[in-house]
Write an enzyme that holds these catalytic residues in place. Sequence first.
Site, PDB file in Angstrom:
ATOM      1  N   TYR A 104       0.865  -1.190   0.000  1.00  0.00           N
ATOM      2  CA  TYR A 104       0.000   0.000   0.000  1.00  0.00           C
ATOM      3  C   TYR A 104       0.895   1.230   0.000  1.00  0.00           C
ATOM      4  O   TYR A 104       1.953   1.248   0.638  1.00  0.00           O
ATOM      5  CB  TYR A 104      -0.892   0.011   1.248  1.00  0.00           C
ATOM      6  CG  TYR A 104      -1.675   1.295   1.429  1.00  0.00           C
ATOM      7  CD1 TYR A 104      -2.962   1.413   0.914  1.00  0.00           C
ATOM      8  CD2 TYR A 104      -1.133   2.387   2.107  1.00  0.00           C
ATOM      9  CE1 TYR A 104      -3.682   2.589   1.069  1.00  0.00           C
ATOM     10  CE2 TYR A 104      -1.841   3.565   2.258  1.00  0.00           C
ATOM     11  CZ  TYR A 104      -3.117   3.656   1.739  1.00  0.00           C
ATOM     12  OH  TYR A 104      -3.828   4.817   1.880  1.00  0.00           O
TER      13      TYR A 104
ATOM     14  N   GLU B  16      -3.251   7.646  -4.019  1.00  0.00           N
ATOM     15  CA  GLU B  16      -3.255   6.385  -3.273  1.00  0.00           C
ATOM     16  C   GLU B  16      -3.170   5.194  -4.222  1.00  0.00           C
ATOM     17  O   GLU B  16      -3.840   5.175  -5.255  1.00  0.00           O
ATOM     18  CB  GLU B  16      -4.530   6.280  -2.431  1.00  0.00           C
ATOM     19  CG  GLU B  16      -4.612   5.019  -1.594  1.00  0.00           C
ATOM     20  CD  GLU B  16      -5.931   4.907  -0.849  1.00  0.00           C
ATOM     21  OE1 GLU B  16      -5.907   4.729   0.382  1.00  0.00           O
ATOM     22  OE2 GLU B  16      -6.995   5.004  -1.507  1.00  0.00           O
TER      23      GLU B  16
END
Length: 238
Positions: A109, A197
Amino acid sequence: MNIHEYQAKEIFRKYGLKVLNGKIANTADEAMNAAKELGGDIWVVKAQIHAGGRGKGGGVKIAKTPDEVKTLASEMIGMNLVTHQTGPEGKQVNKIYIEQGCNIDKEYYCAVFLDRATSQVSVMASSEGGVNIEEVAEKTPEKIHTINIDPNFGMQDFEARNLAFKLGFEGKQAIKAAIYFKGLYEIYMKEDCAMVEINPLVTTKEGDVMALDAKMNFDSNALYRHKDVLEMRDITEE
């Protein structure tokens, strides 16, 4: 202002960041033709809505033939997709993204955002990708690593490398990951983003580092400087 995954990946490509080849489709026939044009033997059919958690809601499916792509696309286009970010009312899927498959080795992530507590842009990353980052923060916060970037110098090479090492990257992949982190910071600053993101950022069996998903939103007050981004606005998602 938010944009779709496929649009965010167009921006990634512009900055030289590696993403898989894909094509947007508005109908099942377009989806099938997109799969044939992309080639390969596996494709991912992705609903394009401004919300995360699409996979759990049935908005991300794998297909092994162009005909299967067509079938999945016909089921997905027009469906009301409910995820943890849409609320119970869900969002209608109007377009889908057909993307080539890849040999995933590990998922990570990564996000770039403004940390209002420090008044600095921060880069946050975790070795636990492909899951809700909120769950990781709650259950295993030690697996989340954050660095604040000095605005006078920008993200330095050693900062990007250290972040890659903390996530467990080694050798050439650590270099590739560091380049990716620096590229994301560059995108954030130059495009006047509010957040960038990736969940997941992956390594592949072939040794590549790339984004399998991409989420971007922008400072609306700066859009007058980015007419190309403003043209990506999807009113139906607002």
